[in-house]
Motif scaffolding. Structure first.
Motif, PDB file in Angstrom:
ATOM      1  N   UNK A  11      22.241  75.552  -9.626  1.00 39.78           N
ATOM      2  CA  UNK A  11      20.852  75.468 -10.089  1.00 39.78           C
ATOM      3  C   UNK A  11      20.401  76.838 -10.587  1.00 39.78           C
ATOM      4  N   UNK A  12      20.714  77.882  -9.817  1.00 38.41           N
ATOM      5  CA  UNK A  12      20.367  79.244 -10.229  1.00 38.41           C
ATOM      6  C   UNK A  12      21.061  79.617 -11.537  1.00 38.41           C
ATOM      7  N   UNK A  13      22.314  79.261 -11.676  1.00 38.35           N
ATOM      8  CA  UNK A  13      23.041  79.574 -12.912  1.00 38.35           C
ATOM      9  C   UNK A  13      22.393  78.893 -14.119  1.00 38.35           C
ATOM     10  N   UNK A  14      22.003  77.647 -13.950  1.00 38.30           N
ATOM     11  CA  UNK A  14      21.346  76.928 -15.044  1.00 38.30           C
ATOM     12  C   UNK A  14      20.007  77.567 -15.395  1.00 38.30           C
ATOM     13  N   UNK A  15      19.240  77.942 -14.381  1.00 42.13           N
ATOM     14  CA  UNK A  15      17.944  78.581 -14.628  1.00 42.13           C
ATOM     15  C   UNK A  15      18.104  79.958 -15.268  1.00 42.13           C
ATOM     16  N   UNK A  16      19.115  80.693 -14.855  1.00 47.67           N
ATOM     17  CA  UNK A  16      19.372  82.001 -15.465  1.00 47.67           C
ATOM     18  C   UNK A  16      19.775  81.841 -16.933  1.00 47.67           C
ATOM     19  N   UNK A  17      20.580  80.829 -17.219  1.00 52.29           N
ATOM     20  CA  UNK A  17      20.971  80.574 -18.608  1.00 52.29           C
ATOM     21  C   UNK A  17      19.750  80.213 -19.448  1.00 52.29           C
ATOM     22  N   UNK A  18      18.894  79.364 -18.913  1.00 54.50           N
ATOM     23  CA  UNK A  18      17.678  78.981 -19.628  1.00 54.50           C
ATOM     24  C   UNK A  18      16.765  80.185 -19.842  1.00 54.50           C
TER      25      UNK A  18
END
Length: 108
Positions: A11-18
């Motif tokens: 979830x953190x990785x996806x949010x960081x990418x966004x």
């Protein structure tokens, strides 16, 4: 706790990418949305919490599978915290570029 740590990571990785994509687009367009630094700060706090969970797991005898995990966790936290050091009166492009670079570095 192990399940929470494992669930929060993607979830953190996806949010960081966004965040990286939005901040990168803002830098290109030379205008940063007013909420960009707030989101960066919230993600930094969540990343610190995720790191604290990881440290609690280590204290309980369940360390990471590879020692490189320590390095990239520290780099991710430091990158997002340092991105907040860009002065508020700096041009929007510089602020957004700093957040984009921090988010992308945190992803690596």
């Amino acid at each position: 706790m192990r399940d929470l740590h494992a669930l929060a990571a993607p979830v953190l990785l996806a949010l960081l990418a966004l965040l990286g994509l939005v901040a990168g687009a803002a830098a290109i367009l030379r205008r940063a949305p007013p909420w960009l630094d707030l989101v960066r700060g919230v993600l930094a706090v969540v990343l610190v919490a995720e790191s604290a969970i990881g440290l609690a797991l280590v204290a309980g005898g369940s360390g990471p599978g590879e020692s490189l995990h320590w390095l990239y966790a520290a780099v991710a936290v430091v990158a997002l915290v340092l991105a907040g050091a860009v002065p508020a009166d700096a041009p929007a492009r510089q602020r957004a570029a700093g957040v984009a670079a921090a988010a992308l570095l945190a992803l690596v």
